[in-house]
Design an enzyme around this catalytic site. Structure first.
Site, PDB file in Angstrom:
ATOM      1  N   LYS A 177      14.762  -9.404   0.833  1.00  0.00           N
ATOM      2  CA  LYS A 177      14.981  -8.374   0.194  1.00  0.00           C
ATOM      3  C   LYS A 177      16.354  -8.021  -0.703  1.00  0.00           C
ATOM      4  O   LYS A 177      16.924  -9.234  -0.346  1.00  0.00           O
ATOM      5  CB  LYS A 177      14.306  -7.565   0.705  1.00  0.00           C
ATOM      6  N   ARG A 178      16.146  -7.814  -1.692  1.00  0.00           N
ATOM      7  CA  ARG A 178      17.675  -7.229  -2.949  1.00  0.00           C
ATOM      8  C   ARG A 178      18.444  -7.689  -1.353  1.00  0.00           C
ATOM      9  O   ARG A 178      18.721  -6.469  -0.446  1.00  0.00           O
ATOM     10  CB  ARG A 178      17.980  -6.849  -3.571  1.00  0.00           C
ATOM     11  N   THR A 195       7.419  -2.578  -0.537  1.00  0.00           N
ATOM     12  CA  THR A 195       6.349  -3.312  -1.075  1.00  0.00           C
ATOM     13  C   THR A 195       6.274  -5.064  -0.268  1.00  0.00           C
ATOM     14  O   THR A 195       5.029  -5.405  -0.120  1.00  0.00           O
ATOM     15  CB  THR A 195       6.355  -3.855  -2.554  1.00  0.00           C
ATOM     16  N   HIS A 240      11.258   5.634  -8.738  1.00  0.00           N
ATOM     17  CA  HIS A 240      11.472   4.623  -7.846  1.00  0.00           C
ATOM     18  C   HIS A 240      12.823   4.959  -6.515  1.00  0.00           C
ATOM     19  O   HIS A 240      12.998   3.499  -6.143  1.00  0.00           O
ATOM     20  CB  HIS A 240      11.601   3.339  -8.556  1.00  0.00           C
ATOM     21  N   LYS A 242      19.718  -1.425   2.762  1.00  0.00           N
ATOM     22  CA  LYS A 242      18.806  -1.912   3.279  1.00  0.00           C
ATOM     23  C   LYS A 242      19.071  -2.631   4.391  1.00  0.00           C
ATOM     24  O   LYS A 242      18.442  -2.566   5.616  1.00  0.00           O
ATOM     25  CB  LYS A 242      18.065  -2.921   2.426  1.00  0.00           C
ATOM     26  N   LYS A 250       3.827  -7.240   2.164  1.00  0.00           N
ATOM     27  CA  LYS A 250       2.878  -8.462   2.319  1.00  0.00           C
ATOM     28  C   LYS A 250       2.539  -8.757   3.444  1.00  0.00           C
ATOM     29  O   LYS A 250       2.073  -9.570   3.632  1.00  0.00           O
ATOM     30  CB  LYS A 250       3.960  -9.028   1.330  1.00  0.00           C
TER      31      LYS A 250
HETATM   32  F1  GPW Z   1      17.071   2.539  -8.453  1.00  0.00           F
HETATM   33  N1  GPW Z   1      13.754  -0.492  -6.523  1.00  0.00           N
HETATM   34  C1  GPW Z   1      14.225  -1.664  -7.527  1.00  0.00           C
HETATM   35  F2  GPW Z   1      14.711   2.963  -8.785  1.00  0.00           F
HETATM   36  O1  GPW Z   1      13.112  -2.208  -7.289  1.00  0.00           O
HETATM   37  F3  GPW Z   1      15.267   1.992 -10.268  1.00  0.00           F
HETATM   38  N2  GPW Z   1      14.447  -1.128  -8.701  1.00  0.00           N
HETATM   39  C2  GPW Z   1      15.185  -0.509  -9.114  1.00  0.00           C
HETATM   40  O2  GPW Z   1      16.368  -0.346  -9.639  1.00  0.00           O
HETATM   41  C3  GPW Z   1      14.868   0.998  -8.412  1.00  0.00           C
HETATM   42  C4  GPW Z   1      13.916   1.099  -7.600  1.00  0.00           C
HETATM   43  C5  GPW Z   1      15.426   2.143  -9.124  1.00  0.00           C
HETATM   44  C6  GPW Z   1      12.438  -0.629  -5.908  1.00  0.00           C
HETATM   45  C7  GPW Z   1      12.317   0.306  -4.898  1.00  0.00           C
HETATM   46  O3  GPW Z   1      13.994   0.374  -3.931  1.00  0.00           O
HETATM   47  C8  GPW Z   1      11.666  -0.130  -3.300  1.00  0.00           C
HETATM   48  O4  GPW Z   1      11.801   0.495  -2.451  1.00  0.00           O
HETATM   49  C9  GPW Z   1      10.224  -0.108  -3.705  1.00  0.00           C
HETATM   50  O5  GPW Z   1       9.661  -0.134  -3.449  1.00  0.00           O
HETATM   51  C10 GPW Z   1       9.821  -0.852  -5.552  1.00  0.00           C
HETATM   52  O6  GPW Z   1      11.282  -0.269  -6.273  1.00  0.00           O
HETATM   53  C11 GPW Z   1       8.684  -0.421  -6.101  1.00  0.00           C
HETATM   54  O7  GPW Z   1       8.464   0.883  -6.078  1.00  0.00           O
END
Ligand code: GPW
Length: 833
Positions: free
Chosen positions: A560-561, A670, A370, A566, A674
């Site tokens: 978002k975070r 995501t 991710h 970002k 939305k």
């Molecule tokens: F770093 N994402 C997240 F890849 O929310 F593990 N937390 C995390 O710790 C990670 C990824 C990790 C997010 C991505 O930043 C976002 O782009 C993506 O849409 C989401 O994961 C779901 O795939």
């Protein structure tokens, strides 16, 4: 459409009222007169839950009876959001419950507001897991979500003098009516200790003599993992799947021993130590800290889940059938310790030979990555891993040895071998979990087309050269149940009228809206929905946050975070520029498009820069509020504690969706999906799933700006100099100078010094390089917004063309490309017949 119900009588308001009062009186032990709002909510939730149980039993008996394959989704996070409304939707009981409560002088909406959402995740990754289990249930796919029942979820954010302050999220304080604990089914999980030669007979394996490759792990301490079941109802189906979250408890033996020795304090200490494992969710998103407790959490839930899965998938059956009975999906690297754990179970406990075990393991696991950020790639120091999980470290070493040997055999040079090693040597010896996951999986996927391409070309390119067929893409999705049907009832009603109700399960049916994009009456209806959603948001933020906001404005939303990549800072610079231009007289306030800029963002507690940016946003908000020149023209709203519940109100009210990360840094996003589905237009870079959104909605209906990923990469290679952008763009220079002057900090020039100097000297995510393009794109936004008819047409087309972003489609892609697990509709087992 409601639940596919049984032959026995459907609930009526009076039968439901009776069930509700039953719960209140006999389970909670309070009378209607003395019940608190929480009591009433809990009784309501439990009354609704009753209607899920029969479908759940049917699902379990159908699935366990046959020889179906099931998906075991392993995720350290599930960001579920509130449960009550979703359960009412799935059971088709919303109106029945509303009427029943009305009859008792109670309000469904007021009771719903009592629910504290389970915030067992940080952001996108955790929310994705929640969307996926919703889709799996809706599509009748046998699946169990496995995770951790954190006693404290993501912290509650408050602002003190504009700075973020965290409070513990005590979400269980008033009880959790949705969970079903099973202490009698606890699983023991070991930690620490040492390994040794297995005893000659019996001891080493469950099945008799130790296998040829077996070692014996003698843990130094153990804890118990207690499962808590959560029901995951599908929509428009009988199926109800299971989310199984584990909670840590001290083992009885452990306690007894110490109690008998009379050292009560030690016993209590031991208990606290054990129970710490599931105490709190780590609040770092995409920036793991490598803490021992976090590794304990990971192994804790993985070990319990694998034991559970093997029992469920095989019973007493043949281990060789494992890949045909279960498929594990690793949600990023957090559960990757499952790979050596499976090897340990097969080799040490069940006596299989190494090669056979490795073949079964590899065929059972798949890995979703991710991220693209190097700092987000988890590594565990060999030192720590060896202390906590000595046998697992041995197994990882052997996996690596054999992998590297095979590389050398096929002509790999030493440079390549070192690059691809699962063990990094510098700056300290550590296990690269993404590499372990890649070597140990059948398929590796990214979460958007661009992201999957960049995984192949950069992050994992050696592996993709070696195993091209291993790599695939599954673009993320979101559940239309929660994020349209529940969050946007106005739009849902309009959709029902226009294209029928089938869209909730088949989001591609939204295409039918395109034909209505030119229809003035439909446009009016669509605009009315947006206006009503803005009003709903304004009312909420007035009571929730004491904000006074206009409804008649462009709602420009960035939620978002908080993370530098970002680029919330880019949004801040836009607002500061508008303010600066009005203040200096360069811009007539009458020419400013009335705009409410909404931020929602939590920063990891230890992330200094992110917290400074939050303080800056709040400071700019306060300064603008105090300036009469901008009244009714420009305002920042930054409600504290952005979470799923707030998202459900914010997103449907938005006109403009801010998706402005530096190209090549956001894996997917995501939130972007939305917003588009709720009729906001995107201003965004060619990053993550923005690329696919723009391809689908059409470039006329999307405000594109900024460098592409190759351009950003090239600029970095050439030696990026943010100062030159500052020097060359007077508006940019003036905005930064204004921040540096103390204009937003009561004249204190030091307040935001670290932000300013970072931007001027480092600016790792190239905010300054994209500033001018962003401002130009915002001018295009203003021009477009000035033509309400054309804007509405674009918004309608965004909705009509975003059906692809249903998480049902993502799950279909996982099924076709990775899981190959057929749907199994639950058969009625007649609980009450
Ligand atoms: F770093 N994402 C997240 F890849 O929310 F593990 N937390 C995390 O710790 C990670 C990824 C990790 C997010 C991505 O930043 C976002 O782009 C993506 O849409 C989401 O994961 C779901 O795939």
């Amino acid at each position: 459409m409601g639940r596919v119900t049984d032959t026995h009588a459907a609930p009526t308001p009076s039968s439901f009222a009776e069930e509700f009062l039953d719960e209140l009186h006999f389970e909670l032990g309070v009378s209607r007169e003395t019940a608190s709002p929480t009591d009433l909510y809990v009784a309501l939730a439990r009354a609704v839950r009753r209607h899920l149980v029969e479908g759940w039993f049917d699902t379990l008996s159908t699935q366990l009876g046959g020889d179906s394959k099931f998906v075991a989704y392993l995720s350290a996070e599930y960001l579920l959001g509130r449960q009550l409304e979703n359960a009412l939707l799935a059971t088709g009981l919303t109106e029945v419950a509303r009427d029943a409560l009305d009859g008792l002088g109670l309000s469904l909406d007021e009771l719903s507001e009592q629910e504290v959402e389970p915030g067992l995740g940080n952001g996108g990754l955790g929310r994705l897991a929640a969307c996926f289990i919703d889709s799996l249930a809706t599509m009748d796919v046998p699946a169990v979500g496995y995770g951790i029942r954190y006693e404290y979820g993501i912290f509650r954010q408050t602002f003190v003098d504009g700075r973020q302050v965290e409070q513990a999220d005590d979400w269980l304080a008033l009880g959790s009516p949705w969970e079903i604990p099973h202490p009698e089914m606890a699983v023991t999980v070991g930690f620490g200790g040492h390994t040794e030669e297995p005893a000659g007979t019996g001891e080493g394996t469950a099945d008799g003599a130790p296998g040829p490759d077996a070692r014996q792990w003698v843990p130094g301490w153990t804890v118990e993992a207690v499962p808590y079941n959560y029901l995951v109802p599908g929509y428009g189906t009988r199926n109800v799947n299971t989310l199984r979250l584990w909670s840590a408890r001290a083992t009885k033996a452990f306690n007894l021993e110490i109690f008998n020795s009379g050292d009560y304090e030690a016993a209590v200490r031991g208990q606290t130590y054990a129970e710490n494992i599931s105490k709190v969710l780590y609040p770092e998103d995409s920036t793991p800290q490598g803490k021992e407790l976090r590794l304990q959490q990971q192994y804790f839930f993985v070990a319990a889940s694998l034991a559970d899965t093997i029992a469920r998938a095989l019973g007493d059956g043949d281990l060789h059938a494992l890949p045909d009975r279960v498929v594990f999906q690793l949600n990023d690297t957090h559960p990757v310790i499952a790979i050596p754990e499976m090897m340990r179970l097969l080799v040490d406990v069940h006596g299989l030979g190494w090669d056979e075990a490795w073949d079964l393991t590899r065929r059972s696991f798949n890995y979703t990555c991710h991220t693209l950020l190097p700092e987000a790639l988890e590594i565990w120091s060999v030192d720590l891993l060896g202390r906590l999980l000595p046998r697992h470290l041995e197994i990882i070493y052997r996996i690596n040895e054999e992998f590297l040997a095979s590389l050398r055999d096929s002509g790999g040079n030493e440079l390549q071998v070192r690059r691809m090693s699962i063990i990094q040597e510098q700056p300290e010896r550590a296990v690269r979990m993404a590499y372990l996951a890649t070597v140990g999986s059948t398929k590796v996927n990214g979460v958007a087309a661009l992201h999957s391409q960049l995984l192949r070309d950069a992050v994992l390119h050696d592996f993709s050269d070696l195993w091209p067929e291993k790599f695939t893409n599954v673009t993320n999705g979101i559940t239309p149940r929660r994020f349209v049907r529940l969050a946007n009832p106005g739009l849902s009603a309009l959709l029902d009228e226009t294209v029928g109700t089938g869209w909730v399960k088949d989001l591609d049916q939204l295409r039918g809206l395109e034909a209505h994009a030119e229809d003035p009456e439909f446009r009016r209806g669509f605009r009315d929905v947006k206006a009503a959603n803005k009003q709903r948001l304004v009312d909420l933020l007035a009571t929730r946050d004491g904000l006074h906001l206009p409804t008649d404005a462009l709602y420009d939303v960035m939620v978002k975070r908080l993370h530098e990549y970002k680029r919330q800072m880019l949004k801040v610079l836009h607002v500061v520029t508008l303010y600066d231009q009005v203040r200096s007289g360069a811009l007539d306030p009458a020419d400013v498009t009335p705009r409410v800029v909404v931020f929602g963002a939590k920063a990891a507690p230890g992330y200094r820069m992110a917290k400074d940016i939050i303080a800056l946003v709040n400071a700019v908000a306060a300064t603008i509020d105090a300036d009469p020149a901008l009244a009714g023209r420009l305002q920042i709203a930054f409600p504290a504690n952005y979470n799923v519940t707030l998202a459900e109100k914010l997103i449907p009210a938005a006109d403009l969706s801010e998706q402005i990360s530096l190209a090549g840094k956001e894996a997917s996003g995501t939130g972007n999906m939305k917003f588009a589905l709720n009729g906001a237009l995107t201003i965004g870079t060619l990053d993550g799933a923005n690329v696919e959104i723009r391809d689908l909605v059409g470039d006329d209906n999307f405000f594109l700006f900024g460098m592409t990923e190759p351009e950003a990469e090239a600029l970095g290679q050439a030696g990026y100099d943010p100062g030159s952008f500052y020097e060359q763009d007077p508006a940019l220079k003036s905005a930064i100078d204004l921040i540096a002057s103390g204009a937003f900090s009561h004249g204190d020039p030091t307040a935001f010094e670290s932000i300013v100097s970072d931007l001027l000297w480092k600016d790792r995510f190239m905010v300054l390089a994209d500033y001018r393009a962003y401002l130009d794109a915002q001018s295009r936004v203003e021009a477009a917004y000035a033509d309400p008819d054309a804007w509405t047409r674009s918004a309608i087309l965004n909705v009509a063309r975003s059906g692809f972003f249903s998480s049902d489609r993502s799950i279909r892609d996982y099924l076709d490309r990775i899981w190959h697990a057929p749907a199994v509709p639950a058969r009625s087992n007649g609980l009450r017949d």
